[in-house]
Design a protein around this motif. Structure first.
Motif, PDB file in Angstrom:
ATOM      1  N   GLY A   1       0.815  -1.203   0.000  1.00 49.22           N
ATOM      2  CA  GLY A   1       0.000   0.000   0.000  1.00 49.22           C
ATOM      3  C   GLY A   1       0.850   1.255   0.000  1.00 49.22           C
ATOM      4  N   ILE A   2       0.328   2.310  -0.596  1.00 43.89           N
ATOM      5  CA  ILE A   2       1.063   3.564  -0.647  1.00 43.89           C
ATOM      6  C   ILE A   2       1.042   4.249   0.719  1.00 43.89           C
ATOM      7  N   THR A   3      -0.027   4.085   1.469  1.00 45.31           N
ATOM      8  CA  THR A   3      -0.031   4.588   2.839  1.00 45.31           C
ATOM      9  C   THR A   3       0.992   3.819   3.672  1.00 45.31           C
ATOM     10  N   ARG A   4       1.077   2.511   3.446  1.00 49.50           N
ATOM     11  CA  ARG A   4       2.097   1.700   4.116  1.00 49.50           C
ATOM     12  C   ARG A   4       3.494   2.244   3.825  1.00 49.50           C
ATOM     13  N   GLU A   5       3.751   2.519   2.555  1.00 52.18           N
ATOM     14  CA  GLU A   5       5.057   3.049   2.147  1.00 52.18           C
ATOM     15  C   GLU A   5       5.333   4.382   2.808  1.00 52.18           C
ATOM     16  N   THR A   6       4.317   5.239   2.885  1.00 51.62           N
ATOM     17  CA  THR A   6       4.475   6.554   3.498  1.00 51.62           C
ATOM     18  C   THR A   6       4.802   6.428   4.982  1.00 51.62           C
ATOM     19  N   VAL A   7       4.126   5.510   5.670  1.00 52.63           N
ATOM     20  CA  VAL A   7       4.380   5.303   7.097  1.00 52.63           C
ATOM     21  C   VAL A   7       5.818   4.843   7.327  1.00 52.63           C
ATOM     22  N   LEU A   8       6.307   3.945   6.500  1.00 50.05           N
ATOM     23  CA  LEU A   8       7.690   3.488   6.641  1.00 50.05           C
ATOM     24  C   LEU A   8       8.676   4.628   6.392  1.00 50.05           C
ATOM     25  N   GLU A   9       8.382   5.482   5.443  1.00 48.16           N
ATOM     26  CA  GLU A   9       9.237   6.639   5.186  1.00 48.16           C
ATOM     27  C   GLU A   9       9.247   7.581   6.388  1.00 48.16           C
ATOM     28  N   LEU A  10       8.059   7.841   6.943  1.00 46.31           N
ATOM     29  CA  LEU A  10       7.955   8.742   8.090  1.00 46.31           C
ATOM     30  C   LEU A  10       8.674   8.164   9.302  1.00 46.31           C
ATOM     31  N   ALA A  11       8.551   6.851   9.487  1.00 47.27           N
ATOM     32  CA  ALA A  11       9.234   6.205  10.607  1.00 47.27           C
ATOM     33  C   ALA A  11      10.751   6.352  10.475  1.00 47.27           C
ATOM     34  N   ALA A  12      11.270   6.178   9.260  1.00 44.32           N
ATOM     35  CA  ALA A  12      12.716   6.320   9.041  1.00 44.32           C
ATOM     36  C   ALA A  12      13.176   7.746   9.344  1.00 44.32           C
ATOM     37  N   GLU A  13      12.385   8.722   8.907  1.00 45.39           N
ATOM     38  CA  GLU A  13      12.738  10.121   9.149  1.00 45.39           C
ATOM     39  C   GLU A  13      12.700  10.460  10.630  1.00 45.39           C
ATOM     40  N   ALA A  14      11.826   9.774  11.380  1.00 43.75           N
ATOM     41  CA  ALA A  14      11.682  10.039  12.815  1.00 43.75           C
ATOM     42  C   ALA A  14      12.570   9.135  13.665  1.00 43.75           C
ATOM     43  N   ASP A  15      13.448   8.379  13.022  1.00 48.43           N
ATOM     44  CA  ASP A  15      14.370   7.467  13.722  1.00 48.43           C
ATOM     45  C   ASP A  15      13.627   6.404  14.529  1.00 48.43           C
ATOM     46  N   VAL A  16      12.470   5.985  14.026  1.00 50.68           N
ATOM     47  CA  VAL A  16      11.755   4.857  14.607  1.00 50.68           C
ATOM     48  C   VAL A  16      12.271   3.595  13.924  1.00 50.68           C
ATOM     49  N   GLN A  17      12.782   2.675  14.692  1.00 48.12           N
ATOM     50  CA  GLN A  17      13.318   1.443  14.109  1.00 48.12           C
ATOM     51  C   GLN A  17      12.188   0.634  13.491  1.00 48.12           C
TER      52      GLN A  17
END
Length: 312
Positions: A237-253
Motif C-alpha cells: 500500500g502507498i499509505t504503508r510506504e508513506t508510514v515506513l518513510e515517516l518512521a525512518a525520518e523520525a528514527d523509529v526502528q
C-alpha cells in the motif's frame, strides 16, 4: 448524496445515476481491470506519482496496454473533482480492458474503459478528522491470501474476491457470535453480542500474517515498528510506504519480515493503514485488547503533517 454526484466515464462527465459501462466490458465479465484508490486533500491528489507508478505496474502485470498518458488521467480526475465541487474526496480510478468478444483470451488491441468515481470525505491534515469513529475491531479469518504465484500480490485489480470472501467470513462469524446464547439457571437466555468487527486479517498459505482485506498491518513491540514483508503475499500500500518513510525520518526502528498471528497478539500497539483510513489503531484483535500507543500517535501526527504541507 450519490445521486447529486457526477462520475467521469470514457471521457464524459455523467450523473452518477446514469453512469454505466457495457455488460460486455471485460472489467465486468472477468475483473480484467486495474484501479487505484486515492485521496484528494485540498484539491490535490496525495502522492499522485506513487499511484501512477503502481497503476502502471498493475497494467504491466495484466499486459494491459491502455495507451493513456499520466496527464490525461490526471486531467480526468481534476475535471471530476471540479464538476462535483470537491476539494477533499475519495477518488477511484479504474481502467478496464474494455469491450471485447466473450472469450477468456484478451485481444492485444485495447479500447479501454476509464471510470473516475468520487465521493466527499472530511478535511485531512492537521485540522482534519479521521473518517473512522473508533479504533478498529479486528478478527483473523480462515480465508487465506491468494499466493503471488497465482495472482501477483502487487497488482491492484478488480478481482477482489479474496477480500470479499474474508469479509463474508467475518460477517458470518459476527452473526454466529450474536446468536450464541448462554442458558441461565432459570432457563432464560442471555445474549452474547459483541462489537461488530471492522476488518479481517488474512494469513498466507504458510500461516504468516499477510494483511487486512483492504488494509496493511503494522504493530509495535519493544519500540520497533513491525510489518509483514512484501516478500510475502502482501499488496504494498502507498499509505504503508508513506508510514515506513515517516518512521525512518523520525528514527523509529522498523523491521519487515514474516510474522505469525501470535507475534501480533503479543504487540504493544497495532494499527492498520489504507488510503481512506490513513492510520487506524486496532482496539482488539480476536477479542484481545491491544490499542494504539505513542508510536501510533506519533506516526499519525507525522502523516497529518505530511498531508498538510503537501496539499494545503
Amino acid at each position: 448524496m450519490t445521486d447529486d454526484l457526477h462520475y467521469h466515464v470514457n471521457g464524459d462527465l455523467e450523473p452518477a445515476s446514469e453512469a454505466t459501462v457495457s455488460v460486455d466490458d471485460r472489467g465486468f465479465r472477468y475483473g480484467d481491470a486495474a484501479f487505484e484508490t486515492m485521496r484528494a486533500y485540498g484539491g490535490s491528489i496525495f502522492r499522485w506519482d506513487a499511484h501512477v507508478e503502481r497503476l502502471e505496474r498493475t497494467c504491466d502485470a495484466l499486459s494491459l496496454e491502455h495507451g493513456l498518458s499520466e496527464n490525461d488521467l490526471r486531467a480526468r480526475i481534476d475535471e471530476t473533482l471540479a464538476a462535483n465541487d470537491l476539494a477533499d474526496a475519495y477518488v477511484r480510478l479504474s481502467i478496464t480492458r474494455g469491450v471485447q468478444p466473450g472469450k477468456l483470451t484478451p485481444r492485444p488491441e485495447v479500447d479501454p474503459t476509464v471510470v473516475i468515481y468520487v465521493k466527499p470525505l472530511p478535511r485531512g491534515g492537521l485540522e482534519g478528522e479521521p473518517v473512522w469513529d473508533e479504533p478498529a475491531v479486528v478478527r483473523s479469518v480462515d480465508t487465506r491470501r491468494i499466493p503471488k504465484e497465482a495472482i501477483p500480490a502487487g497488482a491492484k485489480t478488480h478481482n477482489y474476491l479474496n477480500g470479499i470472501l474474508a469479509r463474508i467470513e467475518l460477517a458470518r462469524a459476527a452473526d454466529d457470535d450474536a446468536k450464541t446464547d448462554d442458558d441461565t439457571a432459570d432457563g432464560a437466555r442471555e445474549s452474547n453480542d459483541g462489537p461488530i468487527p471492522d476488518e479481517a486479517i488474512l494469513c498466507d498459505l504458510e500461516g504468516n500474517v499477510a494483511e487486512g482485506a483492504t488494509s496493511n498491518l503494522f504493530f509495535v513491540r519493544d519500540g520497533t515498528l513491525l510489518t509483514p514483508s512484501t516478500d510475502c503475499d502482501v499488496l504494498a500500500g502507498i499509505t504503508r510506504e508513506t508510514v515506513l518513510e515517516l518512521a525512518a525520518e523520525a528514527d523509529v526502528q522498523t523491521r519487515e519480515a514474516r510474522y505469525d498471528l501470535a507475534d501480533v497478539l503479543e504487540a504493544d500497539e497495532v494499527f492498520l493503514t489504507n488510503r481512506t483510513w490513513e492510520l487506524r489503531p486496532v482496539a482488539t484483535l480476536d477479542g484481545i485488547e491491544i490499542g494504539g500507543g505513542p508510536i501510533t500517535d506519533r506516526l499519525s501526527r507525522l502523516y497529518d503533517e505530511r498531508v498538510e504541507t503537501s496539499c494545503y
